[in-house]
Write an enzyme that holds these catalytic residues in place. Structure first.
Site, PDB file in Angstrom:
ATOM      1  N   GLU A  14       9.343  31.548   2.060  1.00  0.00           N
ATOM      2  CA  GLU A  14      10.517  31.299   1.217  1.00  0.00           C
ATOM      3  C   GLU A  14      10.213  30.274   0.119  1.00  0.00           C
ATOM      4  OE1 GLU A  14      10.459  30.956   4.497  1.00  0.00           O
ATOM      5  OE2 GLU A  14      11.932  32.304   5.411  1.00  0.00           O
ATOM      6  N   ASN A  38      -1.322  30.592  10.776  1.00  0.00           N
ATOM      7  CA  ASN A  38      -0.632  31.784  10.265  1.00  0.00           C
ATOM      8  C   ASN A  38       0.202  31.411   9.042  1.00  0.00           C
ATOM      9  OD1 ASN A  38       1.031  30.253  11.957  1.00  0.00           O
ATOM     10  ND2 ASN A  38       2.047  32.011  12.895  1.00  0.00           N
ATOM     11  N   ALA A  39       0.557  30.131   8.932  1.00  0.00           N
ATOM     12  CA  ALA A  39       1.335  29.656   7.786  1.00  0.00           C
ATOM     13  C   ALA A  39       0.455  29.534   6.551  1.00  0.00           C
ATOM     14  CB  ALA A  39       1.943  28.287   8.114  1.00  0.00           C
ATOM     15  N   HIS A  41       1.398  27.597   2.961  1.00  0.00           N
ATOM     16  CA  HIS A  41       2.419  26.899   2.174  1.00  0.00           C
ATOM     17  C   HIS A  41       1.821  26.491   0.831  1.00  0.00           C
ATOM     18  CE1 HIS A  41       4.823  25.759   6.057  1.00  0.00           C
ATOM     19  NE2 HIS A  41       4.656  27.050   5.906  1.00  0.00           N
ATOM     20  N   ARG A 143       0.199  27.877  31.033  1.00  0.00           N
ATOM     21  CA  ARG A 143      -0.348  26.636  31.584  1.00  0.00           C
ATOM     22  C   ARG A 143      -1.863  26.649  31.763  1.00  0.00           C
ATOM     23  NH1 ARG A 143       4.195  26.508  36.205  1.00  0.00           N
ATOM     24  NH2 ARG A 143       3.306  28.573  36.441  1.00  0.00           N
ATOM     25  N   GLN A 223       6.792  29.674   9.090  1.00  0.00           N
ATOM     26  CA  GLN A 223       7.395  30.994   9.286  1.00  0.00           C
ATOM     27  C   GLN A 223       8.884  30.943   8.914  1.00  0.00           C
ATOM     28  OE1 GLN A 223       5.142  29.871  12.190  1.00  0.00           O
ATOM     29  NE2 GLN A 223       3.755  30.568  10.617  1.00  0.00           N
ATOM     30  N   THR A 300      -3.020  35.928   4.084  1.00  0.00           N
ATOM     31  CA  THR A 300      -3.811  37.146   4.279  1.00  0.00           C
ATOM     32  C   THR A 300      -3.976  37.969   3.001  1.00  0.00           C
ATOM     33  OG1 THR A 300      -1.812  38.337   4.877  1.00  0.00           O
ATOM     34  CG2 THR A 300      -3.067  37.377   6.692  1.00  0.00           C
ATOM     35  N   GLY A 301      -3.237  37.636   1.948  1.00  0.00           N
ATOM     36  CA  GLY A 301      -3.324  38.394   0.696  1.00  0.00           C
ATOM     37  C   GLY A 301      -2.638  39.757   0.746  1.00  0.00           C
ATOM     38  N   ASP A 332      14.194  32.923 -10.538  1.00  0.00           N
ATOM     39  CA  ASP A 332      13.588  33.469 -11.767  1.00  0.00           C
ATOM     40  C   ASP A 332      13.039  34.892 -11.578  1.00  0.00           C
ATOM     41  OD1 ASP A 332      11.787  31.798 -10.091  1.00  0.00           O
ATOM     42  OD2 ASP A 332      10.233  32.677 -11.356  1.00  0.00           O
ATOM     43  N   GLY A 414      10.942  28.444 -10.576  1.00  0.00           N
ATOM     44  CA  GLY A 414       9.526  28.646 -10.867  1.00  0.00           C
ATOM     45  C   GLY A 414       8.693  27.921  -9.825  1.00  0.00           C
TER      46      GLY A 414
HETATM   47  P1  GDP Z   1       6.041  29.080   2.203  1.00  0.00           P
HETATM   48  O1  GDP Z   1       5.171  29.739   3.214  1.00  0.00           O
HETATM   49  O2  GDP Z   1       7.487  29.122   2.570  1.00  0.00           O
HETATM   50  O3  GDP Z   1       5.603  27.694   1.842  1.00  0.00           O
HETATM   51  O4  GDP Z   1       5.916  29.956   0.879  1.00  0.00           O
HETATM   52  P2  GDP Z   1       4.559  30.571   0.255  1.00  0.00           P
HETATM   53  O5  GDP Z   1       3.806  29.484  -0.396  1.00  0.00           O
HETATM   54  O6  GDP Z   1       3.844  31.412   1.246  1.00  0.00           O
HETATM   55  O7  GDP Z   1       5.154  31.604  -0.800  1.00  0.00           O
HETATM   56  C1  GDP Z   1       5.997  31.186  -1.811  1.00  0.00           C
HETATM   57  C2  GDP Z   1       5.350  31.608  -3.157  1.00  0.00           C
HETATM   58  O8  GDP Z   1       6.305  31.519  -4.170  1.00  0.00           O
HETATM   59  C3  GDP Z   1       4.215  30.678  -3.574  1.00  0.00           C
HETATM   60  O9  GDP Z   1       3.275  31.419  -4.300  1.00  0.00           O
HETATM   61  C4  GDP Z   1       4.922  29.674  -4.491  1.00  0.00           C
HETATM   62  O10 GDP Z   1       4.044  29.097  -5.436  1.00  0.00           O
HETATM   63  C5  GDP Z   1       5.922  30.551  -5.151  1.00  0.00           C
HETATM   64  N1  GDP Z   1       7.192  29.907  -5.534  1.00  0.00           N
HETATM   65  C6  GDP Z   1       7.876  28.921  -4.915  1.00  0.00           C
HETATM   66  N2  GDP Z   1       9.054  28.706  -5.537  1.00  0.00           N
HETATM   67  C7  GDP Z   1       9.100  29.569  -6.572  1.00  0.00           C
HETATM   68  C8  GDP Z   1      10.079  29.852  -7.567  1.00  0.00           C
HETATM   69  O11 GDP Z   1      11.158  29.278  -7.620  1.00  0.00           O
HETATM   70  N3  GDP Z   1       9.782  30.851  -8.463  1.00  0.00           N
HETATM   71  C9  GDP Z   1       8.606  31.535  -8.429  1.00  0.00           C
HETATM   72  N4  GDP Z   1       8.407  32.483  -9.338  1.00  0.00           N
HETATM   73  N5  GDP Z   1       7.667  31.301  -7.498  1.00  0.00           N
HETATM   74  C10 GDP Z   1       7.924  30.331  -6.566  1.00  0.00           C
HETATM   75  P1  IMO Z   2       4.759  30.797   6.395  1.00  0.00           P
HETATM   76  O1  IMO Z   2       4.820  29.477   7.111  1.00  0.00           O
HETATM   77  C1  IMO Z   2       5.249  35.119   6.548  1.00  0.00           C
HETATM   78  C2  IMO Z   2       4.255  37.104  10.315  1.00  0.00           C
HETATM   79  C3  IMO Z   2       3.057  38.020  10.331  1.00  0.00           C
HETATM   80  C4  IMO Z   2       3.487  39.000  11.408  1.00  0.00           C
HETATM   81  C5  IMO Z   2       4.228  38.121  12.404  1.00  0.00           C
HETATM   82  C6  IMO Z   2       3.366  37.656  13.572  1.00  0.00           C
HETATM   83  O2  IMO Z   2       3.750  30.852   5.313  1.00  0.00           O
HETATM   84  O3  IMO Z   2       6.122  31.218   5.952  1.00  0.00           O
HETATM   85  P2  IMO Z   2       1.386  35.922  13.866  1.00  0.00           P
HETATM   86  O4  IMO Z   2       0.108  35.742  13.113  1.00  0.00           O
HETATM   87  O5  IMO Z   2       2.266  34.722  13.847  1.00  0.00           O
HETATM   88  O6  IMO Z   2       1.169  36.431  15.247  1.00  0.00           O
HETATM   89  O7  IMO Z   2       2.156  37.093  13.091  1.00  0.00           O
HETATM   90  O8  IMO Z   2       4.666  36.992  11.670  1.00  0.00           O
HETATM   91  N1  IMO Z   2       3.971  35.725   9.833  1.00  0.00           N
HETATM   92  C7  IMO Z   2       4.362  35.259   8.648  1.00  0.00           C
HETATM   93  N2  IMO Z   2       4.971  35.875   7.619  1.00  0.00           N
HETATM   94  N3  IMO Z   2       4.966  33.794   6.477  1.00  0.00           N
HETATM   95  C8  IMO Z   2       4.377  33.160   7.498  1.00  0.00           C
HETATM   96  O9  IMO Z   2       4.216  31.823   7.515  1.00  0.00           O
HETATM   97  C9  IMO Z   2       3.994  33.902   8.640  1.00  0.00           C
HETATM   98  N4  IMO Z   2       3.381  33.599   9.802  1.00  0.00           N
HETATM   99  C10 IMO Z   2       3.385  34.724  10.536  1.00  0.00           C
HETATM  100  O10 IMO Z   2       2.865  38.623   9.093  1.00  0.00           O
HETATM  101  O11 IMO Z   2       4.420  39.903  10.874  1.00  0.00           O
HETATM  102 MG    MG Z   3       3.728  31.255   3.327  1.00  0.00          MG
END
Ligand code: GDP
Ligand code: IMO
Ligand code: MG
Length: 423
Positions: A14, A38-39, A41, A143, A223, A300-301, A332, A414
């Protein structure tokens, strides 16, 4: 002092990392309480873009203590790589980063097990990030896991071997190849030596002492609520408690000490991996959202599935988390649309209307019913205050507030730190 919690209300990604980084100057401690590598950020500032996986997003602010809490599952190999990747920022890890001795360790065979389980599920696979999250939490609850504090004990290798032998039995049941294991183990033990040099602590004392001495703490979720192991779209979930309650168990903070709960949501929805997604768009609109929002996984791209905002799901997440303030991200991305849709409820195959995420709904092919609003259809790139918002965006925000009954205090326009509008 109470601890504030920031968490994702949808299926992750988000924009949590961005906002933790933006809010960090108001805090003295930032702590991760669940999840693991898995995260992903993402933080953007001064022309730099950086993705953090296990390190809390307060790490770029020199005055902040960053805690990897007991609820986290930690991969030493990825932690070492992450810290090395931050080399150019001259961060003092001894001072600014601490790791709970009670955090659980992801060992190489957890990653092999993750892959073996996914492979065996065929087209029912979860779409795991394959970082070993599920198998590690399984061992924690079962455990038999290893914890960070164990690496300091003289019999760590024996404890490790006992667990690996158990995993090998399961891997042989799945006929999963072990040819990469030796190389993975060499990297693992090198990384464990590195982790020993970090500040390993009983973080529950540090967190509670900080609260008792009036220090401000922000708990950073990973997540999202719709991936929560109890309340998400099970079994297509992650294996941790991604909600406010998870911050209590994942850091050792009493529920009575929770302050503000910041719920982060995108102005639309995305999901990576498998599982239900009622508002998913399979057409050119979904494609346009993915392109405009650059919706490809930070870890993971993989391309993220995209769709319109889902109000029943958002209301559910607000309810289970006790959200006190909402932050709307990526407004945006909707600039390109002449009309914007919001799902207000679903229709079940029986024809019945429903606006709740009931147990049965996960398995049903529900049809989303939309309210359509006029789009603003202009750039928000230079907008720096709420007053400068186009009327249609103000209407979108007001409508959501009236439906959700929680104020939207922040709108992000943004990816950069400065593209953040507080209301
Ligand atoms: P997180 O896992 O919740 O920290 O979010 P991610 O970093 O995985 O994915 C959010 C993506 O949206 C990243 O590429 C950020 O740089 C981008 N992002 C965050 N806020 C905004 C926004 O307000 N607008 C746009 N266009 N991109 C944003
Ligand atoms: P952030 O913190 C989005 C998703 C995976 C899969 C499910 C289980 O960046 O928001 P796992 O590896 O935890 O066993 O995968 O959860 N998933 C996420 N999707 N953002 C994440 O983290 C995620 N971490 C896990 O894609 O569907
Ligand atoms: Mg993320």
């Amino acid at each position: 002092m109470k601890m504030d919690v920031l968490l994702g209300l949808q299926w992750g990604d988000e924009g949590k990392g961005k906002i933790v980084d933006v809010l960090a100057p108001q805090y003295e401690v930032v702590a991760r309480f669940q999840g693991g590598p898995n995260a992903g950020h993402t933080l953007e500032f001064d022309g730099i873009k950086h993705v953090l996986h296990q390190i809390p997003s307060g790490i770029f602010r020199a005055q902040i203590l960053n805690i990897i809490g007991n609820g986290v599952v930690l991969d030493p190999i990825i932690l070492k790589r992450e810290i090395e990747g931050l080399g150019k920022f001259s961060i003092d890890y001894q001072k600014n980063l601490v790791v709970s001795k009670k955090a659980t360790i992801i060992i190489p065979t957890h990653k092999l097990l993750d892959a073996a389980y996914e492979q065996s599920k065929g087209d029912k696979k979860i779409g795991s990030t394959l970082k070993g999250i599920g198998p590690t939490y399984q061992d924690k609850i079962g455990r038999s896991a290893l914890r960070i504090g164990d690496i300091l004990s003289s019999d760590f290798k024996e404890k490790y071997q006992t667990l690996v032998e158990k995993h090998k039995t399961t891997l042989s049941f799945y006929s999963y190849p072990l040819d990469k294991l030796d190389e993975m183990e060499a990297q693992f033990f090198e990384a464990v030596e590195f982790v020993k040099t970090l500040n390993l602590i009983d973080s529950e004392y540090v967190v509670n002492d900080a609260l008792n001495s009036n220090k401000k703490i922000l708990a950073e979720g990973a997540q999202g609520s719709l991936l929560d192991v109890d309340f998400g779209s099970y079994p297509f979930v992650t294996s941790s408690s991604t909600m406010t309650a998870g911050a209590c168990t994942g850091l050792g903070v009493a529920p009575s000490k929770i302050g503000e709960v910041f719920g982060i949501f995108k102005a639309y929805c995305t999901r990576v991996g498998s599982g239900p997604f009622p508002t998913e768009l399979f057409d050119s609109t979904g494609e346009a959202m993915r392109k405009e929002g650059n919706e490809f996984g930070s870890t993971t791209g993989r391309p993220r599935r995209c769709g319109w905002l889902d109000l029943p799901a958002l209301k559910y997440s607000i309810m289970i988390n006790g959200v006190t303030q909402l932050f709307m991200m990526k407004a945006d991305v909707l600039n390109i649309f002449e009309e914007i849709k919001i799902c207000t409820h679903y229709v079940l195959p029986s024809g019945e209307n429903i606006d709740k995420l009931s147990f049965e709904i996960t398995d049903l092919d529900v049809k989303p019913i939309y309210k359509t609003m006029k789009g603003w259809h202009c750039s928000l790139a230079e907008v720096r205050s709420y007053e400068e918002f186009p009327t249609e965006l103000k209407d979108y925000v007001s409508y959501l507030e009236s439906e959700l009954n929680v104020p939207i205090r922040l709108v992000s326009v943004g990816p950069d730190r400065v593209q953040t509008i507080l209301r």
